[in-house]
Design a protein around this motif. Structure first.
Motif, PDB file in Angstrom:
ATOM      1  N   VAL A  86       0.812  -1.216   0.000  1.00 53.42           N
ATOM      2  CA  VAL A  86       0.000   0.000   0.000  1.00 53.42           C
ATOM      3  C   VAL A  86       0.848   1.271   0.000  1.00 53.42           C
ATOM      4  O   VAL A  86       0.424   2.302  -0.511  1.00 53.42           O
ATOM      5  N   ASP A  97      -9.158   1.827  -7.578  1.00 54.11           N
ATOM      6  CA  ASP A  97      -8.703   1.950  -6.189  1.00 54.11           C
ATOM      7  C   ASP A  97      -9.243   3.234  -5.583  1.00 54.11           C
ATOM      8  O   ASP A  97      -9.208   4.295  -6.233  1.00 54.11           O
ATOM      9  N   ALA A 152      -8.675   5.308  -1.954  1.00 55.12           N
ATOM     10  CA  ALA A 152      -7.871   5.293  -0.731  1.00 55.12           C
ATOM     11  C   ALA A 152      -8.075   6.571   0.069  1.00 55.12           C
ATOM     12  O   ALA A 152      -8.257   7.655  -0.491  1.00 55.12           O
ATOM     13  N   ASN A 200      -5.881   8.735   2.656  1.00 52.13           N
ATOM     14  CA  ASN A 200      -4.521   8.921   3.156  1.00 52.13           C
ATOM     15  C   ASN A 200      -4.499  10.020   4.211  1.00 52.13           C
ATOM     16  O   ASN A 200      -5.170  11.044   4.054  1.00 52.13           O
ATOM     17  N   THR A 236       1.485   7.262  -0.633  1.00 48.84           N
ATOM     18  CA  THR A 236       1.479   6.001  -1.365  1.00 48.84           C
ATOM     19  C   THR A 236       2.210   6.214  -2.684  1.00 48.84           C
ATOM     20  O   THR A 236       1.886   7.131  -3.439  1.00 48.84           O
ATOM     21  N   SER A 260       1.728  -3.180   7.006  1.00 43.81           N
ATOM     22  CA  SER A 260       0.471  -3.087   6.269  1.00 43.81           C
ATOM     23  C   SER A 260      -0.057  -4.497   6.066  1.00 43.81           C
ATOM     24  O   SER A 260       0.675  -5.487   6.179  1.00 43.81           O
ATOM     25  N   ALA A 303      -4.619  -1.893   4.390  1.00 45.88           N
ATOM     26  CA  ALA A 303      -4.419  -0.744   5.259  1.00 45.88           C
ATOM     27  C   ALA A 303      -3.013  -0.823   5.842  1.00 45.88           C
ATOM     28  O   ALA A 303      -2.443  -1.908   6.000  1.00 45.88           O
ATOM     29  N   THR A 320      -2.871   4.881   5.568  1.00 46.75           N
ATOM     30  CA  THR A 320      -3.711   4.789   4.389  1.00 46.75           C
ATOM     31  C   THR A 320      -4.594   3.559   4.500  1.00 46.75           C
ATOM     32  O   THR A 320      -4.199   2.529   5.058  1.00 46.75           O
ATOM     33  N   ASN A 323      -7.077   1.416   1.749  1.00 41.87           N
ATOM     34  CA  ASN A 323      -7.343   1.349   0.320  1.00 41.87           C
ATOM     35  C   ASN A 323      -8.333   0.223  -0.006  1.00 41.87           C
ATOM     36  O   ASN A 323      -8.214  -0.904   0.507  1.00 41.87           O
TER      37      ASN A 323
END
Length: 280
Positions: free
Chosen positions: A29, A45, A47, A49, A91, A239, A251, A273, A275
């Motif tokens: 990630v 995707d 996400a 952040n 990311t 992650s 995550a 993050t 996602n």
């Protein structure tokens, strides 16, 4: 032509296998990774952040597999809170927080071995600053378009993953101002325990340890470099990625290992993050 029940079962199994393989190629990630989409395969995707709880944005990324080795992607953000910290992508698959991007990913090298593969991918593309207002030392700073170049190489197997890569972002001058350039380098180790190696209808999980290093150049304002605006940072953290058919959820969270920043920036205590990915 008449289809028998066995034929329908084989076709359905093949469809699920393809969908699972598309999702299984999702990488870490935070760091750079080599996987690309299958030919004709789309992915989306979404996400969230964040950095130290005072800067957050929503990032959307669409990707399409032109061939097995060439992927095109576009991304765009919704900024909830402007970012006062040294510039970062958070990311590595998307540009500096708050920017739009159009990138091409070319897997130019791939070798298959028993139970693993070694591959390398290059990335390049264009960047466009978003319309959001800035804060801190960036307030009122003009910016032209930019570009990104980078590459990543590594090995992937059913039980472990290793990737190392780097990218560089630079922006054009606008009205005597220029955003700082950004060099990002990443290293990722992933592990997939035997008990987690499951297929549909169960979730397939893997964990990663991810390191992100960043060197941010000086801000240019009115054709003059701003003293104390450069920064060097290294972050590390865990992650986790879960795959269920064509859905991927991951995550992660990172914390600073090393920090050398000027007096113009607040200190970033952590970044995170979350996602969601869908493959179709």
């Amino acid at each position: 032509m008449q289809w028998k029940p066995r034929s329908w079962a084989l076709a359905f199994t093949a469809m699920l296998t393809v969908m699972h393989l598309r999702a299984a190629d999702h990488g870490p990630v935070f760091g750079l990774a080599t996987p690309t989409n299958p030919k004709g395969g789309w992915s989306f995707d979404l996400a969230v952040n964040g950095r130290s709880g005072t800067a957050a944005n929503l990032e959307a990324l669409f990707s399409y597999g032109v061939t097995q080795s060439l992927k095109l992607s576009v991304s765009g953000p919704v900024v909830f809170q402007p970012d006062p910290y040294p510039r970062s992508s958070v990311t590595a698959n998307t540009p500096i927080s708050g920017d739009f991007s159009g990138l091409g990913w070319w897997r130019f090298q791939k070798k298959d071995f028993v139970g693993k593969r070694v591959e390398s991918t290059a990335v390049t593309g264009i960047l466009a600053p978003g319309p959001q207002g800035e804060t801190g030392v960036y307030r009122g700073l003009h910016s032209g378009p930019g570009y990104l170049v980078g590459g990543v190489t590594g090995v992937a197997s059913r039980s472990y993953y290793v990737w190392v890569g780097a990218s560089y972002q630079r922006y054009a001058e606008s009205s005597g101002d220029r955003r700082p350039d950004l060099l990002t380098y990443t290293a990722v180790y992933g592990y997939r325990p035997l008990s987690w190696r499951t297929d549909y209808p169960r979730w397939d999980w893997r964990i990663f340890g991810e390191m992100t290093g960043e060197r941010t150049g000086q801000i240019q304002r009115l054709s003059t470099a701003l003293p104390g605006s450069q920064a060097r940072q290294i972050f590390f953290g865990p992650s986790v990625l879960g795959v269920y058919r064509a859905i991927g959820i991951e995550a992660g969270m990172q914390f600073p290992l090393y920090r050398d920043i000027g007096p113009l920036f607040p200190k970033e205590r952590y970044r995170f993050t979350v996602n969601f990915a869908y493959f179709f």
